[in-house]
Structure formats: structure tokens, C-alpha cells
Design an enzyme around this catalytic site. Structure first.
Site, mmCIF file in Angstrom:
data_model
loop_
_atom_site.group_PDB
_atom_site.id
_atom_site.type_symbol
_atom_site.label_atom_id
_atom_site.label_comp_id
_atom_site.label_asym_id
_atom_site.label_seq_id
_atom_site.Cartn_x
_atom_site.Cartn_y
_atom_site.Cartn_z
ATOM 1 N N ASP A 152 -7.757 39.317 6.834
ATOM 2 C CA ASP A 152 -9.023 38.608 6.664
ATOM 3 C C ASP A 152 -9.766 38.643 8.005
ATOM 4 O OD1 ASP A 152 -10.910 36.925 5.485
ATOM 5 O OD2 ASP A 152 -9.778 35.108 5.885
ATOM 6 N N THR A 153 -9.596 37.639 8.864
ATOM 7 C CA THR A 153 -10.239 37.686 10.180
ATOM 8 C C THR A 153 -9.540 38.680 11.113
ATOM 9 O OG1 THR A 153 -8.865 35.942 11.126
ATOM 10 C CG2 THR A 153 -10.885 35.241 10.007
ATOM 11 N N GLY A 154 -8.274 38.961 10.831
ATOM 12 C CA GLY A 154 -7.488 39.875 11.674
ATOM 13 C C GLY A 154 -6.649 39.142 12.714
ATOM 14 N N LYS B 203 -10.384 42.325 3.835
ATOM 15 C CA LYS B 203 -11.765 41.838 3.692
ATOM 16 C C LYS B 203 -12.488 42.170 4.983
ATOM 17 C CE LYS B 203 -10.423 37.518 1.554
ATOM 18 N NZ LYS B 203 -10.584 36.051 1.652
ATOM 19 N N GLY C 11 3.159 35.742 1.573
ATOM 20 C CA GLY C 11 2.235 36.465 0.694
ATOM 21 C C GLY C 11 2.622 37.879 0.326
ATOM 22 N N ARG D 66 1.578 32.336 -7.020
ATOM 23 C CA ARG D 66 2.133 33.546 -6.387
ATOM 24 C C ARG D 66 2.806 34.438 -7.432
ATOM 25 N NH1 ARG D 66 2.084 32.935 -0.724
ATOM 26 N NH2 ARG D 66 2.335 30.806 0.026
ATOM 27 N N PHE E 286 -12.038 34.312 -2.226
ATOM 28 C CA PHE E 286 -10.665 33.832 -2.088
ATOM 29 C C PHE E 286 -9.844 34.352 -3.262
ATOM 30 C CE2 PHE E 286 -7.124 30.908 -2.593
ATOM 31 C CZ PHE E 286 -6.603 30.952 -1.313
ATOM 32 N N GLU F 153 1.911 43.548 4.905
ATOM 33 C CA GLU F 153 1.108 42.316 4.855
ATOM 34 C C GLU F 153 0.371 42.238 3.521
ATOM 35 O OE1 GLU F 153 0.579 39.430 5.489
ATOM 36 O OE2 GLU F 153 -0.672 39.142 7.259
ATOM 37 N N ASP F 154 0.054 41.013 3.102
ATOM 38 C CA ASP F 154 -0.691 40.851 1.845
ATOM 39 C C ASP F 154 -2.190 41.104 2.031
ATOM 40 O OD1 ASP F 154 -1.030 38.533 3.390
ATOM 41 O OD2 ASP F 154 -0.686 37.134 1.739
HETATM 42 P P1 5GP Z 1 -6.316 36.350 9.034
HETATM 43 O O1 5GP Z 1 -5.470 35.896 10.175
HETATM 44 O O2 5GP Z 1 -6.475 37.840 8.911
HETATM 45 O O3 5GP Z 1 -7.648 35.653 9.002
HETATM 46 O O4 5GP Z 1 -5.644 35.816 7.717
HETATM 47 C C1 5GP Z 1 -4.519 36.321 7.261
HETATM 48 C C2 5GP Z 1 -3.813 35.338 6.335
HETATM 49 O O5 5GP Z 1 -4.702 34.367 5.744
HETATM 50 C C3 5GP Z 1 -3.233 36.121 5.192
HETATM 51 O O6 5GP Z 1 -1.979 36.648 5.498
HETATM 52 C C4 5GP Z 1 -3.219 35.056 4.108
HETATM 53 O O7 5GP Z 1 -2.041 34.269 4.234
HETATM 54 C C5 5GP Z 1 -4.415 34.179 4.374
HETATM 55 N N1 5GP Z 1 -5.568 34.602 3.549
HETATM 56 C C6 5GP Z 1 -6.708 35.195 3.961
HETATM 57 N N2 5GP Z 1 -7.540 35.422 2.932
HETATM 58 C C7 5GP Z 1 -6.887 34.989 1.830
HETATM 59 C C8 5GP Z 1 -7.242 34.969 0.431
HETATM 60 O O8 5GP Z 1 -8.300 35.384 -0.038
HETATM 61 N N3 5GP Z 1 -6.300 34.439 -0.410
HETATM 62 C C9 5GP Z 1 -5.092 33.944 0.027
HETATM 63 N N4 5GP Z 1 -4.262 33.457 -0.897
HETATM 64 N N5 5GP Z 1 -4.741 33.948 1.334
HETATM 65 C C10 5GP Z 1 -5.645 34.470 2.218
HETATM 66 MG MG MG Z 2 -0.106 37.245 4.929
HETATM 67 MG MG MG Z 3 -1.654 30.990 2.090
#
Ligand code: 5GP
Ligand code: MG
Ligand code: MG
Length: 181
Positions: free
Chosen positions: A110-112, A138, A51, A172, A159, A106-107
Site C-alpha cells: 500500500d504505502t510501501g 496499490k 495476510g 480472511r 480497502f 506479501e499480500d
Molecule cells: P503498507 O505498509 O504498504 O502501507 O501496508 C501494508 C500492510 O497494510 C499490508 O500488508 C496489509 O496488512 C495492510 N493493508 C494495506 N491495504 C490493505 C487493504 O486494502 N486491505 C487489507 N485487508 N489490508 C491492507
Molecule cells: Mg501484509
Molecule cells: Mg490487517
């Protein structure tokens, strides 16, 4: 007309819309801050695949200081639209980070869970410093608190895709960020 403007791709109709101009302006601001903070430190910018590939590419081109780069990839099991909390390493680093000033690129956080896993994993490898640059966050979705030293945009719980982020592996290549309703 740039190659991006020639593309026949249009934003979706969701609540989060970030144009190419807004993205570039913010990446320039982050680069200016990072350049100042890391001047004289030869930072090591690790791109978290897939990402962050465009954010990382744009960021490093705007950093006119000596630096090195590497790539790393993790994935989480389960539903592709959200992290399961269980993270696995898909591609490890190619270079050691011991004694290096590491900046993770990082892109989206979300949850961390993903960033928490990566910070623990890399923290054990003896970097001189370890910081995080994330294009998006987020905060309303956070389950694990993680430090974000350089943040592009705070967004609501939607999303998003484009500018490196996928929608079922597609999109992408959009030069902007858009979201689903
Ligand atoms: P986390 O572990 O913080 O929940 O999620 C991180 C990963 O989930 C990000 O690096 C990404 O790959 C994916 N992700 C979380 N939210 C989104 C979103 O809104 N769109 C997309 N395309 N990927 C997301
Ligand atoms: Mg990512
Ligand atoms: Mg993905």
C-alpha cells in the site's frame, strides 16, 4: 462441489473484485515465472503473516522445485485500515537467511512502509538475493518506493479483503478478494 463453493459467503459491492478462478490463474502464472527464475537455487520463501498465508500456501504448492519456507510478522501502529508508517516486528524469522535466495511473499503493498522496513531489516542479514512477490499493489498510495519483482494484480485505492486479507480480523477465509464501497 469444492469446500469453497459450499461456503455461504458472498462478495461485497466495492470496486475491486477478484474471483477464486482469477486468483488461481494468476498464482499459477507467477509460480511458473518464479520456478523458472529460481530453478537450481533452492529459494527460501518467507510468508509475511497474517495476510499472505493463503497466497504463500498456494504459491509453494505450485512450485515443484526444492525450497524452504519461514514466517515473519510485522505490524504498524495506529489505524487498522492503513499503515502508520511506523513498523514493529511481532514475529522474527525462525531460520537464518545468510547466503540464501530469499523471496518475500506479501499480500498487499500500500504505502510501501512495511516492505521498506522488512527489506532493510533482512538486507542486513546477508541473503544471497532478496526479492518480493506481492499478490496486490496499490501504486496510487505509495509513499516509499519499493521493488516488486512478482506482482499479482495492480488495484485502485480501495480497502480489499478476503484470500488471507482481513476486514477487522474477519473474512480472511474468503476464497476470493472483494472490497468495500
Ligand atoms: P503498507 O505498509 O504498504 O502501507 O501496508 C501494508 C500492510 O497494510 C499490508 O500488508 C496489509 O496488512 C495492510 N493493508 C494495506 N491495504 C490493505 C487493504 O486494502 N486491505 C487489507 N485487508 N489490508 C491492507
Ligand atoms: Mg501484509
Ligand atoms: Mg490487517
Amino acid at each position: 462441489m469444492t469446500v469453497f463453493q459450499q461456503k455461504q459467503l458472498r462478495p461485497s459491492d466495492g470496486p475491486v473484485q477478484i474471483s477464486e478462478e482469477q486468483l488461481m490463474a494468476r498464482v499459477r502464472e507467477l509460480a511458473a515465472q518464479i520456478r523458472q527464475d529460481y530453478a537450481g537455487h533452492n529459494p527460501h520463501l518467507i510468508c509475511l503473516l497474517n495476510g499472505a498465508f493463503l497466497f504463500h500456501a498456494d504459491l509453494v504448492r505450485l512450485l515443484d522445485i526444492p525450497l524452504t519456507i519461514d514466517f515473519m510478522q510485522t505490524s504498524s501502529y495506529g489505524d487498522a485500515k492503513q499503515s502508520s508508517g511506523e513498523v514493529k516486528l511481532v514475529k522474527d524469522l525462525s531460520f537464518p537467511i545468510s547466503g540464501r535466495h530469499v523471496l518475500l511473499v506479501e499480500d498487499i503493498i500500500d504505502t510501501g512502509s512495511t516492505m521498506d522496513y522488512i527489506l532493510r531489516y533482512l538486507g542486513e542479514r546477508g541473503p544471497a538475493s532478496l526479492k518480493v512477490a506481492s499478490l496486490l499493489s496499490k501504486p496510487s498510495r505509495r509513499k516509499v518506493e519499493v521493488p516488486v519483482d512478482y506482482l499479482g494484480f495492480t488495484i485502485p485505492d480501495a480497502f480489499v479483503f478476503g484470500y488471507g486479507l482481513d476486514r477487522a480480523q474477519q473474512d480472511r477465509n474468503l476464497s476470493f478478494i472483494t472490497s468495500q464501497k
